[in-house]
Motif scaffolding. Structure first.
Motif, PDB file in Angstrom:
ATOM      1  N   ALA B  29      48.313 143.928  67.845  1.00 43.32           N
ATOM      2  CA  ALA B  29      49.371 144.904  68.156  1.00 43.32           C
ATOM      3  C   ALA B  29      49.491 145.831  66.955  1.00 43.32           C
ATOM      4  CB  ALA B  29      50.677 144.186  68.487  1.00 43.32           C
ATOM      5  N   GLY B  30      50.560 145.728  66.171  1.00 39.20           N
ATOM      6  CA  GLY B  30      50.694 146.584  64.984  1.00 39.20           C
ATOM      7  C   GLY B  30      49.795 146.151  63.841  1.00 39.20           C
ATOM      8  N   GLN B 107      54.465 150.629  62.811  1.00 37.80           N
ATOM      9  CA  GLN B 107      53.364 149.923  63.461  1.00 37.80           C
ATOM     10  C   GLN B 107      53.835 148.607  64.081  1.00 37.80           C
ATOM     11  OE1 GLN B 107      50.923 152.347  63.514  1.00 37.80           O
ATOM     12  NE2 GLN B 107      49.415 150.796  62.975  1.00 37.80           N
ATOM     13  N   ALA B 108      54.691 147.891  63.363  1.00 33.80           N
ATOM     14  CA  ALA B 108      55.090 146.534  63.767  1.00 33.80           C
ATOM     15  C   ALA B 108      55.850 146.552  65.090  1.00 33.80           C
ATOM     16  CB  ALA B 108      55.970 145.913  62.687  1.00 33.80           C
ATOM     17  N   VAL B 111      57.392 142.302  69.858  1.00 34.46           N
ATOM     18  CA  VAL B 111      56.639 141.190  70.454  1.00 34.46           C
ATOM     19  C   VAL B 111      55.728 140.537  69.412  1.00 34.46           C
ATOM     20  CG1 VAL B 111      54.842 140.639  72.149  1.00 34.46           C
ATOM     21  CG2 VAL B 111      56.850 141.960  72.847  1.00 34.46           C
ATOM     22  N   ALA B 120      61.112 132.512  59.966  1.00 38.93           N
ATOM     23  CA  ALA B 120      62.000 133.528  59.401  1.00 38.93           C
ATOM     24  C   ALA B 120      61.950 134.848  60.176  1.00 38.93           C
ATOM     25  CB  ALA B 120      61.632 133.785  57.940  1.00 38.93           C
ATOM     26  N   ALA B 121      61.251 134.884  61.303  1.00 38.76           N
ATOM     27  CA  ALA B 121      61.099 136.132  62.074  1.00 38.76           C
ATOM     28  C   ALA B 121      62.470 136.781  62.277  1.00 38.76           C
ATOM     29  CB  ALA B 121      60.437 135.848  63.417  1.00 38.76           C
ATOM     30  N   ASP B 122      62.609 138.015  61.834  1.00 36.98           N
ATOM     31  CA  ASP B 122      63.935 138.632  61.845  1.00 36.98           C
ATOM     32  C   ASP B 122      64.391 139.109  63.220  1.00 36.98           C
ATOM     33  OD1 ASP B 122      64.935 138.379  59.212  1.00 36.98           O
ATOM     34  OD2 ASP B 122      63.484 139.858  58.522  1.00 36.98           O
ATOM     35  N   LEU B 159      51.693 130.527  73.994  1.00 36.32           N
ATOM     36  CA  LEU B 159      50.628 131.172  74.772  1.00 36.32           C
ATOM     37  C   LEU B 159      49.418 130.261  74.920  1.00 36.32           C
ATOM     38  CD1 LEU B 159      50.683 134.791  73.266  1.00 36.32           C
ATOM     39  CD2 LEU B 159      51.466 134.077  75.547  1.00 36.32           C
ATOM     40  N   HIS B 189      62.529 145.137  50.446  1.00 37.99           N
ATOM     41  CA  HIS B 189      62.079 144.403  51.623  1.00 37.99           C
ATOM     42  C   HIS B 189      61.585 143.019  51.223  1.00 37.99           C
ATOM     43  CE1 HIS B 189      57.815 145.200  50.613  1.00 37.99           C
ATOM     44  NE2 HIS B 189      58.306 146.319  50.118  1.00 37.99           N
TER      45      HIS B 189
END
Ligand SMILES: Cc1cc2nc3c(=O)[nH]c(=O)nc-3n(C[C@H](O)[C@H](O)[C@H](O)COP(=O)(O)OP(=O)(O)OC[C@H]3O[C@@H](n4cnc5c(N)ncnc54)[C@H](O)[C@@H]3O)c2cc1C
Ligand code: FES
Ligand code: FES
Lengths: 161, 279
Positions: B29-30, B107-108, B111, B120-122, B159, B189
């Motif tokens: 993806a990104g 880009q990110a 999904v 830690a996915a924000d 998945l 960041h």
């Protein structure tokens, strides 16, 4: 696997010039710019999205060119630091960086200019907070940022020093 | 150095599913997580399947009755900039704004953030409190997976081979107060040491909180509604929810923080969220 290629044809525009080439899929846009086009102004600091030294503008949006594959840039329009000054005439932002001391060792400067320029094109009167946010992904080890922020503020208000 | 691999950018979902049945292939993806993993040698794909050519992953809709759909091509900056989303579900825009950097957010994707399945996915905690479902497609057809069953462990999602995520679906958000807070080591960041999303709906007496970066996956707290209905005093409620959070998580020591520090910060941030959304 036979049907999927490791070498891919790409066509892209860099600073208004069209280039066609065949690139390995694992080549980053940063490597393509530096090693194939010899546009060495864009810098590699970390190679992993942390420092922003590799920032270029792709189809109007800033990206970390170390985390974009050259094949992903197929059919895109890229702007790098080399395309900013036109016929030797610096942009207002470049001049402001010089006037305000926004550049010292210069390593972060190409990325800073691309992020700053992109901000000014999106937002003609950015607040200080908006400037800080726009360059938060560009690290500078020398200036302490203050002079860079002042340079961008000055370019936005078009006041020279 | 990134090791050589093959690349394909399919124009249809069918071609993408076919390509993803190749051994050791990954959707791209990104690339802001995947290319770093490849550089580090954590992933060594033989084939990258670029999903940015798939129109079917483009959907972005907000409907007061049907809810919100966010296609797999939707970038985080799109979420930050979308005025309708800010009005109807500000917590997603709020979370996106403090994820990575401006360039990376161009880009990110949202999904990609949950597929990477970092504890830690924000973007994850907000999706947990909103009751999001992940819509996938693959050789055996479509599946809808609740977010909590989709993120199953550190760097692990639900998945199966050949599958990809088409979009995330969110039921109509209640007219509730929502907030997302992130504790990081530095002002710039950084990945979260702790992150917390919360939602409070006074009318229906609903209170939902999700704590990230303190277990193998984000943790949606159970039993918050009862406490919310029972406890009038805001300070007391905050302490009770913080106790509940601390008994639900299992933080570890890592490069970013010690488990003890994480526990302390969970108490601080849970109380802060409660006072913000329940008042
Ligand atoms: C410097 C830096 C800072 C960062 N800061 C943060 C941060 O503050 N918070 C945070 O949460 N993350 C952060 N990240 C991680 C990353 O940027 C995010 O997780 C981002 O949202 C990933 O999205 P992407 O589109 O780039 O995913 P990609 O890198 O393209 O993909 C990530 C993974 O998901 C899979 N995937 C992607 N899309 C699909 C799909 N549709 N179907 C199936 N699988 C798919 C890929 O195969 C890959 O395994 C940071 C990264 C860097 C480099
Ligand atoms: S070199 Fe690309 S972000 Fe550092
Ligand atoms: S001027 Fe040296 S890194 Fe910025």
């Amino acid at each position: 696997m036979e049907s999927y290629k490791q070498e891919i044809d790409i066509t892209l525009r860099v600073n208004g010039v069209e280039y066609r080439d065949q690139v390995p899929a694992h080549m980053t846009l940063l490597q393509f710019l530096k090693e194939k086009l010899f546009l060495t102004g864009t810098k590699e600091g970390c190679g992993r999205g942390e420092c922003g030294a590799c920032t270029v503008i792709m189809d109007g949006r800033t990206v970390n060119s170390c985390l974009v594959l050259a094949v992903e840039a197929d059919r895109s329009k890229i702007r790098t630091i080399e395309g900013e000054a036109k016929r030797g005439r610096l942009t207002a932002l470049q001049k402001a960086f010089i006037d305000y001391g926004g550049t010292q060792c210069g390593f972060c400067t190409p990325g800073m200019i691309m992020s700053g320029q992109n901000l000014l094109e999106r937002n003609q009167k950015p607040s200080r907070d908006e400037i800080v946010e726009a360059i938060a992904g560009n690290l500078c080890r020398c200036t302490g940022y203050e002079l860079i922020i002042q340079a961008i503020e000055a370019a936005a208000s078009k006041k020279g020093k | 150095m990134i090791m050589p691999f093959a690349y394909v950018k399919p124009g249809t979902i069918q071609e993408a599913i076919e390509a993803l049945q190749t051994d050791n292939s990954w959707p791209l993806a990104g690339g802001t997580a995947l290319l770093v993993d490849m550089r580090d040698g954590v992933k060594r794909p033989d084939l990258l399947v670029d999903i940015k050519g798939l129109r079917e992953l483009d959907s972005f809709t907000i409907d007061s009755k049907k809810g919100i759909t966010i296609g797999a091509r939707t970038t985080l900056n799109f979420l930050v900039e979308n005025k309708k989303l800010r009005a109807s579900c500000p917590v997603l825009a709020e979370a996106a704004l403090v994820t990575a950097t401006f360039q990376l957010r161009n880009q990110a994707t949202l999904v990609g953030n949950i597929c990477k399945a970092s504890p830690a996915a924000d973007m994850a905690p907000s999706l947990y409190i909103l009751g999001a479902q992940v819509v996938t497609t693959g050789p055996r057809g479509e599946r809808r997976i609740p977010i909590a069953d989709f993120m199953i462990g550190p760097q692990k999602n639900a998945l199966k081979k050949g599958e990809l995520v088409v979009q995330v679906e969110i039921p109509p958000p209640p007219k509730a107060k929502m907030a997302f807070l992130k504790k990081q080591r530095i002002k710039g960041h950084d990945l979260s040491v702790v992150n917390v999303a919360g939602l409070a709906d006074t009318e229906s007496g609903t209170l939902r909180l999700c704590v990230g970066a303190c277990a193998e996956t984000p943790v949606l707290l159970e039993g918050t509604d009862q406490l919310y209905k029972k406890t009038r005093d805001l300070g007391k409620l905050g302490e009770q929810i913080a106790d509940l959070a601390l008994s639900s998580i299992s933080p570890i020591d890592d490069v970013r923080a010690s488990a003890d520090y994480r526990r302390d910060m969970v108490r601080v941030f849970v109380k802060r969220i409660v006072s913000r959304i329940c008042s």
